[in-house]
Motif scaffolding. Structure first.
Motif, PDB file in Angstrom:
ATOM      1  N   ARG A 222      32.722  -4.056   5.145  1.00  0.00           N
ATOM      2  CA  ARG A 222      32.017  -3.201   4.185  1.00  0.00           C
ATOM      3  C   ARG A 222      32.201  -1.710   4.458  1.00  0.00           C
ATOM      4  O   ARG A 222      32.252  -0.911   3.524  1.00  0.00           O
ATOM      5  N   VAL A 223      32.272  -1.301   5.708  1.00  0.00           N
ATOM      6  CA  VAL A 223      32.308   0.118   6.071  1.00  0.00           C
ATOM      7  C   VAL A 223      33.667   0.454   6.675  1.00  0.00           C
ATOM      8  O   VAL A 223      34.110  -0.211   7.615  1.00  0.00           O
ATOM      9  N   THR A 224      34.298   1.466   6.139  1.00  0.00           N
ATOM     10  CA  THR A 224      35.589   1.903   6.667  1.00  0.00           C
ATOM     11  C   THR A 224      35.379   2.961   7.742  1.00  0.00           C
ATOM     12  O   THR A 224      34.351   3.653   7.777  1.00  0.00           O
ATOM     13  N   GLU A 225      36.372   3.090   8.589  1.00  0.00           N
ATOM     14  CA  GLU A 225      36.297   4.122   9.622  1.00  0.00           C
ATOM     15  C   GLU A 225      36.291   5.514   8.994  1.00  0.00           C
ATOM     16  O   GLU A 225      35.639   6.439   9.496  1.00  0.00           O
ATOM     17  N   ALA A 226      36.991   5.665   7.885  1.00  0.00           N
ATOM     18  CA  ALA A 226      37.048   6.970   7.228  1.00  0.00           C
ATOM     19  C   ALA A 226      35.663   7.429   6.773  1.00  0.00           C
ATOM     20  O   ALA A 226      35.306   8.607   6.923  1.00  0.00           O
ATOM     21  N   PRO A 301      24.393   1.194  10.960  1.00  0.00           N
ATOM     22  CA  PRO A 301      23.540   0.442  10.034  1.00  0.00           C
ATOM     23  C   PRO A 301      23.134   1.238   8.791  1.00  0.00           C
ATOM     24  O   PRO A 301      22.925   0.658   7.723  1.00  0.00           O
ATOM     25  N   PHE A 302      23.005   2.564   8.915  1.00  0.00           N
ATOM     26  CA  PHE A 302      22.680   3.372   7.746  1.00  0.00           C
ATOM     27  C   PHE A 302      23.791   3.266   6.705  1.00  0.00           C
ATOM     28  O   PHE A 302      23.529   3.107   5.511  1.00  0.00           O
ATOM     29  N   LEU A 303      25.034   3.366   7.160  1.00  0.00           N
ATOM     30  CA  LEU A 303      26.162   3.260   6.232  1.00  0.00           C
ATOM     31  C   LEU A 303      26.268   1.858   5.650  1.00  0.00           C
ATOM     32  O   LEU A 303      26.618   1.683   4.476  1.00  0.00           O
TER      33      LEU A 303
END
Length: 460
Positions: A222-226, A301-303
């Motif tokens: 779900r979350v990318t490093e970028a 977790p926020f992202l």
């Protein structure tokens, strides 16, 4: 009376075609499967070649819909009863399908009234709006903000926030924003920070982001490093601007005279620099840092829970500046205070377990540093972390110290039986938020008021 025909043997035995139509083409197995499929999906009988299917007409287990009183049929008596009303979605069969030159007429029903839209979940089924969702949507009743916030907290404690198996909830992020009373952040403000490019700590951020929850497939999907780099870099710029305000212009001589008269004492050299700027603070510890190692895990977790980077930015910036600023100062003094409180609270809650750990030289500084700094976000699974955070944000992040004590309490038997508990405490067992919250609430009653006051203030 003829014996009752078998549904399976009589399905292909349709009425013979008329002479004008010519011989019927042989029925293929695929067409028979179509008939049987349609038969199982409809609740009324239908006719082919002007005859009802035997399995429907003789009660094959599918309940027939009653014929409307004003229906008209082509036959009389029992033939009318056997001739059902056509479903309004049924189309007329072509001549090639029926083997007859007479097409089955299409009978249409009057259009149905359009139903109002209903809330449905991913499975398409109707979902009843929860009390939490209704409260978030409607807001405080009669302006009773404090009462509404208390009601929100009780809902979080008594009912788990509705989420799917991945921990995703459509209204969790709004619950967090409401509990922290965070106003909307303009998107342009966040974009302006992003477009400023690399912050002074950009290299440190890049050294940490690639390993953020690296073994968690839900987070990686779900979350990318970028996005993690953008958010941490934007928060770093925001903290940098707060700690290094832009220099103001030197006041004119007239304004300076008026200022001196107002305070009744002239400024000294130590109070004002030659450039007219306020003196810089020499205590860098009090001034704070703009990035410390571990902020990447605390941010994750926020992202993951947010629906946009702007929401995650608003929450994370508020958290590190208002709720736990001591965690991100250069010396991380808030984290070290929290570690000492883990030992103190464990002695109060479970003195025997605390004594055994201390006898093995196992203070909290050796095993609980990541759990204190990240509010247990370092311990999977991520959906359980989000559930635990619902509770912490409702009643205070300081309760994370007692959540760590609760995890130790759940490991009690294994720790007491181990000659080397340090091996067990290198990584905590997977989180079970419900059980940890229940233990934490029971521990609160055992903590003296002075220690609880230290819990509340340790991260400030």
């Amino acid at each position: 009376m003829a014996s009752k025909p078998s549904p399976l043997t009589n399905i292909p035995s349709f009425a013979a075609p008329t002479a004008a139509a010519g011989p019927a083409s042989p029925q293929s197995p695929r067409k028979l499967r179509k008939y049987q499929s349609h038969q199982s999906l409809t609740s009324t009988s239908f006719s082919t070649f002007g005859q009802p299917l035997p399995s429907i007409a003789h009660g094959s287990g599918v309940r027939q819909r009653d014929t409307p009183p004003n229906a008209t049929g082509t036959g009389t008596g029992s033939q009318q009863n056997a001739e059902p009303q056509h479903n309004n979605r049924q189309r007329a069969r072509s001549n090639s399908e029926s083997g007859s030159s007479i097409a089955t007429p299409l009978i249409t029903a009057p259009p149905k009234a359009k139903r109002p839209a209903r809330k449905t979940g991913s499975s398409g089924y109707f979902m009843k709006r929860t009390g939490l969702e209704t409260l978030l949507r409607d807001g405080p009743a009669d302006g009773k903000l404090l009462d509404t916030l208390q009601e929100l907290r009780l809902m979080v404690l008594s009912n788990k926030v509705e989420a799917d198996t991945d921990g995703m909830s459509s209204h969790r992020i709004y619950l967090w924003l409401a509990l922290f009373a965070i106003p909307p952040v303009p998107t342009d403000e966040y974009l302006g920070l992003v477009h400023r490019g690399r912050s002074p700590v950009y290299t440190k951020i890049r050294n940490d982001t690639f390993r953020t929850l690296a073994t968690d497939p839900l987070f990686k999907r779900r979350v990318t490093e970028a996005s993690l780099i953008r958010l941490l870099n934007a928060v770093a710029w925001k903290l940098h601007d707060t700690q290094n305000p832009k220099p103001q212009s030197r006041p004119s001589s007239r304004r300076k005279e008026m200022l001196e008269m107002a305070i009744d004492s002239p400024p000294t050299i130590t109070e004002e620099t030659a450039e007219g700027e306020p003196p810089a603070k020499s205590d860098t510890k009090a001034q704070g840092a703009i990035y410390v190692q571990g902020m990447n895990v605390l941010c994750a977790p926020f992202l993951y829970a947010a629906r946009s980077e702007v929401e995650a930015f608003a929450l994370f910036h508020y958290f590190v500046t208002k709720e736990c600023p001591g965690y991100v100062r250069g010396a991380m003094d808030g984290v070290h205070k929290g570690l000492r409180l883990v030992d103190r609270c464990l002695e109060i809650v479970d003195p025997k377990l605390a004594a055994y750990l201390f006898s093995k030289g196992m203070q909290a500084e050796l095993y609980a540093f990541p759990s204190v700094l990240t509010l247990c976000a370092c311990t999977p699974p991520l959906p359980e972390v989000l559930h635990l955070w619902d509770f912490l944000f409702a009643y205070g992040p300081h309760l994370n110290i007692l959540c760590i004590v609760a995890q130790l309490n759940r490991m009690r038997d294994a720790i007491m039986q181990s000659e080397s508990p340090n091996k067990l405490l290198r990584s905590f067992p997977p989180l079970e938020a419900d059980k940890i919250i229940s233990l934490t609430v029971s521990f609160v009653r055992k903590i003296p008021d002075d220690v609880y006051g230290d819990l509340v203030d340790h991260a400030k």
